[in-house]
Design a protein around this motif. Structure first.
Motif, mmCIF file in Angstrom:
data_model
loop_
_atom_site.group_PDB
_atom_site.id
_atom_site.type_symbol
_atom_site.label_atom_id
_atom_site.label_comp_id
_atom_site.label_asym_id
_atom_site.label_seq_id
_atom_site.Cartn_x
_atom_site.Cartn_y
_atom_site.Cartn_z
ATOM 1 N N ARG A 75 0.900 -1.189 -0.086
ATOM 2 C CA ARG A 75 -0.078 0.128 0.001
ATOM 3 C C ARG A 75 0.915 1.424 -0.024
ATOM 4 N NH1 ARG A 75 0.218 1.964 5.287
ATOM 5 N NH2 ARG A 75 1.065 0.223 6.814
ATOM 6 N N ILE A 76 0.277 2.581 -0.432
ATOM 7 C CA ILE A 76 1.210 3.529 -0.126
ATOM 8 C C ILE A 76 1.078 3.952 1.367
ATOM 9 C CG2 ILE A 76 -1.049 5.171 -0.286
ATOM 10 C CD1 ILE A 76 1.095 7.032 -2.265
ATOM 11 N N THR A 77 2.382 4.333 1.738
ATOM 12 C CA THR A 77 2.676 4.153 3.215
ATOM 13 C C THR A 77 3.403 5.925 3.445
ATOM 14 O OG1 THR A 77 5.129 4.064 3.199
ATOM 15 C CG2 THR A 77 3.427 2.117 3.554
ATOM 16 N N LEU A 78 2.954 6.403 4.577
ATOM 17 C CA LEU A 78 3.568 7.555 5.043
ATOM 18 C C LEU A 78 4.959 7.733 4.739
ATOM 19 C CD1 LEU A 78 2.600 10.353 6.351
ATOM 20 C CD2 LEU A 78 3.331 9.224 8.574
ATOM 21 N N PHE A 79 5.773 6.756 5.106
ATOM 22 C CA PHE A 79 7.159 6.769 4.753
ATOM 23 C C PHE A 79 7.559 6.999 3.363
ATOM 24 C CE2 PHE A 79 11.024 4.242 3.699
ATOM 25 C CZ PHE A 79 11.800 4.682 4.996
ATOM 26 N N VAL A 80 6.881 6.324 2.485
ATOM 27 C CA VAL A 80 6.943 6.745 0.735
ATOM 28 C C VAL A 80 6.562 8.226 0.582
ATOM 29 C CG1 VAL A 80 6.122 6.360 -1.496
ATOM 30 C CG2 VAL A 80 6.783 4.362 0.380
ATOM 31 N N VAL A 81 5.524 8.540 1.207
ATOM 32 C CA VAL A 81 4.993 10.073 0.872
ATOM 33 C C VAL A 81 6.165 11.094 1.340
ATOM 34 C CG1 VAL A 81 3.286 11.657 1.496
ATOM 35 C CG2 VAL A 81 2.748 9.224 0.945
ATOM 36 N N LEU A 82 6.480 10.827 2.832
ATOM 37 C CA LEU A 82 7.544 11.764 3.373
ATOM 38 C C LEU A 82 8.795 11.700 2.642
ATOM 39 C CD1 LEU A 82 6.991 11.459 6.893
ATOM 40 C CD2 LEU A 82 6.073 13.225 5.499
ATOM 41 N N SER A 83 9.385 10.603 2.052
ATOM 42 C CA SER A 83 10.446 10.387 1.311
ATOM 43 C C SER A 83 10.345 11.160 -0.050
ATOM 44 C CB SER A 83 10.912 9.022 1.174
ATOM 45 O OG SER A 83 10.978 8.273 2.424
ATOM 46 N N CYS A 84 9.278 10.957 -0.748
ATOM 47 C CA CYS A 84 9.115 11.486 -2.023
ATOM 48 C C CYS A 84 8.768 13.084 -1.963
ATOM 49 C CB CYS A 84 7.861 10.836 -2.633
ATOM 50 S SG CYS A 84 8.364 9.014 -3.209
ATOM 51 N N MET A 85 8.204 13.569 -0.903
ATOM 52 C CA MET A 85 8.005 14.959 -0.597
ATOM 53 C C MET A 85 9.424 15.800 -0.343
ATOM 54 S SD MET A 85 4.872 15.285 1.920
ATOM 55 C CE MET A 85 5.302 17.088 2.058
ATOM 56 N N MET A 86 10.445 15.037 0.022
ATOM 57 C CA MET A 86 11.683 15.458 0.456
ATOM 58 C C MET A 86 12.528 15.440 -0.983
ATOM 59 S SD MET A 86 13.814 16.936 2.362
ATOM 60 C CE MET A 86 12.696 17.040 3.731
ATOM 61 N N ALA A 87 12.363 14.348 -1.664
ATOM 62 C CA ALA A 87 13.105 14.338 -2.867
ATOM 63 C C ALA A 87 12.584 15.387 -3.756
ATOM 64 C CB ALA A 87 13.155 12.898 -3.316
ATOM 65 N N GLY A 88 11.330 15.456 -3.844
ATOM 66 C CA GLY A 88 10.512 16.356 -4.636
ATOM 67 C C GLY A 88 11.108 17.882 -4.382
ATOM 68 N N MET A 89 11.999 18.162 -3.451
ATOM 69 C CA MET A 89 12.607 19.401 -3.211
ATOM 70 C C MET A 89 13.641 19.838 -4.454
ATOM 71 S SD MET A 89 11.191 21.047 -0.834
ATOM 72 C CE MET A 89 12.384 22.553 -0.818
ATOM 73 N N GLY A 90 14.061 18.576 -5.063
ATOM 74 C CA GLY A 90 14.755 18.685 -6.330
ATOM 75 C C GLY A 90 14.131 19.427 -7.385
ATOM 76 N N GLY A 91 12.763 19.272 -7.407
ATOM 77 C CA GLY A 91 12.027 19.878 -8.587
ATOM 78 C C GLY A 91 11.871 21.455 -8.073
ATOM 79 N N VAL A 92 11.650 21.591 -6.953
ATOM 80 C CA VAL A 92 11.591 23.090 -6.317
ATOM 81 C C VAL A 92 12.836 24.108 -6.802
ATOM 82 C CG1 VAL A 92 11.420 24.428 -4.302
ATOM 83 C CG2 VAL A 92 9.960 22.492 -4.457
ATOM 84 N N ILE A 93 14.299 23.142 -6.746
ATOM 85 C CA ILE A 93 15.213 24.229 -6.860
ATOM 86 C C ILE A 93 15.230 24.449 -8.634
ATOM 87 C CG2 ILE A 93 16.460 23.340 -5.100
ATOM 88 C CD1 ILE A 93 18.070 21.641 -6.718
ATOM 89 N N PHE A 94 14.726 23.464 -9.354
ATOM 90 C CA PHE A 94 14.805 23.641 -10.742
ATOM 91 C C PHE A 94 13.880 24.817 -11.217
ATOM 92 C CE2 PHE A 94 13.718 21.715 -15.244
ATOM 93 C CZ PHE A 94 14.573 22.267 -15.512
ATOM 94 N N GLY A 95 12.558 24.749 -10.484
ATOM 95 C CA GLY A 95 11.370 25.731 -10.699
ATOM 96 C C GLY A 95 11.879 27.070 -10.258
ATOM 97 N N TYR A 96 12.433 27.210 -9.070
ATOM 98 C CA TYR A 96 12.971 28.364 -8.574
ATOM 99 C C TYR A 96 13.895 29.023 -9.497
ATOM 100 C CZ TYR A 96 14.244 32.083 -5.337
ATOM 101 O OH TYR A 96 14.459 33.268 -4.650
ATOM 102 N N ASP A 97 14.702 28.177 -9.905
ATOM 103 C CA ASP A 97 15.644 28.754 -10.844
ATOM 104 C C ASP A 97 14.969 29.287 -12.179
ATOM 105 O OD1 ASP A 97 18.841 29.115 -11.769
ATOM 106 O OD2 ASP A 97 17.834 28.216 -13.405
ATOM 107 N N ILE A 98 14.104 28.583 -12.867
ATOM 108 C CA ILE A 98 13.545 29.048 -13.899
ATOM 109 C C ILE A 98 12.627 30.364 -13.738
ATOM 110 C CG2 ILE A 98 11.683 28.386 -15.524
ATOM 111 C CD1 ILE A 98 12.794 25.449 -15.400
ATOM 112 N N GLY A 99 12.041 30.316 -12.628
ATOM 113 C CA GLY A 99 11.095 31.540 -12.398
ATOM 114 C C GLY A 99 11.978 32.966 -12.128
ATOM 115 N N ILE A 100 12.955 32.574 -11.430
ATOM 116 C CA ILE A 100 13.843 33.735 -10.833
ATOM 117 C C ILE A 100 14.588 34.473 -12.124
ATOM 118 C CG2 ILE A 100 16.099 32.893 -9.911
ATOM 119 C CD1 ILE A 100 13.663 34.387 -7.688
ATOM 120 N N SER A 101 15.337 33.506 -12.973
ATOM 121 C CA SER A 101 16.363 34.102 -13.953
ATOM 122 C C SER A 101 15.130 35.170 -14.896
ATOM 123 C CB SER A 101 16.591 33.029 -14.669
ATOM 124 O OG SER A 101 15.806 32.098 -15.417
ATOM 125 N N GLY A 102 13.981 34.682 -15.322
ATOM 126 C CA GLY A 102 13.299 35.713 -16.049
ATOM 127 C C GLY A 102 12.806 36.802 -15.500
#
Length: 508
Positions: free
Chosen positions: A17-44
């Motif tokens: 099943r989908i577990t809290l452990f998976v959700v939290l791990s994926c949320m933290m890894a997803g910060m890799g997307g935040v840094i990419f998006g921040y850079d795209i937005g900030i440069s423009g």
């Protein structure tokens, strides 16, 4: 062939099943997307701020303020200015190949950690910059961080996710990019109002916030069961992690598939050479075509240069930055909707609907600009609002189709033995064409003018036809069994027919 997954124990899928452990791990890894998006937005945003242009790109500032004869479409045409934006992507391109080796040899976690650290250093350099070379060096380090994150994070998410939720969890990467871009747009809107002309420093330096979260969080991230099996013969540790990830002790069927896939992967010395074999032709084509098409949708034109574009049609700095915030909200919202429906409707439906939506809005924006925006002056407020509304329609179409699915589909189609190489090719192609689009857009805008929207619209037609005819549905299919979709596809089944049996492979 392999990736951590779960569901029911029949129909070729697994217990769990989908577990809290998976959700939290994926949320933290997803910060890799935040840094990419921040850079795209900030440069423009910072490249539309007068203080930033005056300090680092004075010829652009002078042209914008003093040259009344220059076309609206050509005010920002500067190779040095575009180098500021696009230098990140050359660095990311090189970094992605290094990251591929690290991902395979040392795991997904160290790659994510390295990406966060490089981004952290780059943000510090950008915020403290006193000349254009320091700014661009900071961008290069940001590129290394983004290259590492884009290589490892989509793989991490796909390997941790149960198959029936894989689309939603992996689309979280694009949602994170949207969060980062929206945050950047809001910050730009605020820092542009700082008196003294140093607001751009705050914008660039605040990239350190998501980078710090990612770097510190990566220290506590668990490694994926797939990576543990791939790099070690101690399957007990992988089994314990799999049980924890799936929330059940009955993981033997999945573990057996992972071990089998890993055994095959360990016979491969050069995955980049392996991926060229005929039986992997569909995956190779998708690894190249999907990121290429994702970039020629024209989305990064909007993401990088939305404030610049809105200024070109006559909006002031604050209004153009606020408009970028609006498009950021729309993009994030549509990606969230995609997360909810991608595993119900499937990948193909979203690709096709999003493609039609992008095409219609691009043609209408191009038509309005051709009819209303000349080389001088602006457009009326009514038409400026209409252009903004149509760009929001376009961003929404991208946000539930090519945005998240451009990362999801490549990350779920590669068997384990070529997975790091396949993802590396995907990221590299993405960076190459992001660089080309970023480096040429302002010049193309100057020469093609409103025709730029018809140019990208033509590519949208082509990519929609490509999906319709050549991309099979991957919804709900365990990654270990993904080769089935190619063998059942009307076109690819002719390519991936079984090669003459090799006794060595059969005994592997």
């Amino acid at each position: 062939m392999a990736v951590g997954i779960a569901v029911t124990s029949h129909g070729g899928q697994y217990n769990g099943r989908i577990t809290l452990f998976v959700v939290l791990s994926c949320m933290m890894a997803g910060m890799g997307g935040v840094i990419f998006g921040y850079d795209i937005g900030i440069s423009g945003g910072v490249t539309s701020m007068d203080a930033f242009l005056k300090k680092f790109f004075p010829e652009v500032y002078k042209r914008m303020k003093e040259d009344t004869k220059i076309s609206n479409y050509c005010k920002f045409d500067s190779q040095l200015l575009t180098s500021f934006t696009s230098s990140l992507y050359i660095a990311g391109l090189v970094a992605s190949f290094v990251a591929s080796w690290i991902t395979r040899k040392f795991g997904r976690k160290p790659t994510i950690l390295g990406g966060g650290a490089a981004f952290l250093i780059g943000s510090a350099l950008g915020g403290a910059a006193f000349n254009v070379y320091m700014v661009i060096l900071g961008r290069i380090l940001l590129g290394v961080g983004v290259g590492f994150a884009n290589q490892a994070v989509p793989l991490y998410l796909s390997e941790m996710a149960p198959p029936r939720y894989r689309g939603a969890i992996n689309n979280g990467f694009q949602f994170s990019i949207g969060v980062g871009a929206l945050s950047a747009n809001l910050i730009n809107f605020g820092t542009e109002k700082i008196k003294g002309g140093w607001g751009w420093r705050v914008s660039l330096a605040l990239a350190a916030v998501p980078a710090s979260i990612l770097t510190l969080g990566a220290l506590f991230l668990p490694e994926t069961p797939n990576s543990l099996i791939q790099r070690s013969k101690d399957y007990g540790k992988a089994e314990l992690m799999l049980q924890r990830v799936r929330g059940t002790n009955d993981v033997q069927a999945e573990l057996d598939d992972l071990v089998k896939a890993s055994s095959l992967a360990k016979t491969i010395d050069d995955p980049f050479k392996k991926i060229l074999q005929r039986k992997y032709r569909p995956q190779l084509v998708m690894a190249i075509a999907i990121p290429f098409f994702q970039q020629v949708t024209g989305i990064n034109v909007i993401a990088f240069y939305a404030p610049v574009l809105f200024r070109a049609i006559g909006l002031g700095v604050s209004a153009s930055l606020l408009s970028a915030v609006v498009t950021g909200v729309v993009g994030m919202g549509s990606t969230f909707i995609s997360m909810l429906i991608v595993d119900k409707l499937g990948r193909r439906v979203l690709f096709l609907v999003g493609g039609i939506q992008m095409l219609v809005s691009q043609v209408m924006v191009g038509g309005i600009m051709a009819a209303e925006l000349g080389d001088h002056g602006g457009v009326s407020k009514v038409y400026a609002f209409l252009v903004l509304l149509l760009i929001c329609v376009y961003v929404a179409g991208f946000g539930w189709s090519w945005g998240p699915l451009g990362w999801l589909v490549p990350s779920e189609i590669f068997p384990l033995e070529i997975r790091s190489a396949g993802q590396s090719i995907t990221v590299a192609v993405s960076f190459i064409f992001t660089f080309i689009v970023a480096q040429t857009f302002l010049s193309m805008l100057c020469h093609l003018k409103s025709g730029i929207f018809f140019f990208f619209g033509g590519w949208v037609v082509l990519m929609t036809a490509f999906v319709y005819y050549l991309l099979p549905e991957t919804k709900g299919m365990p990654i270990e069994q993904m080769d089935r979709v190619w063998k059942e596809h009307w076109f690819w089944k002719r390519i991936v027919v079984e090669e003459p049996s090799n006794p060595k492979m059969e005994t592997a």
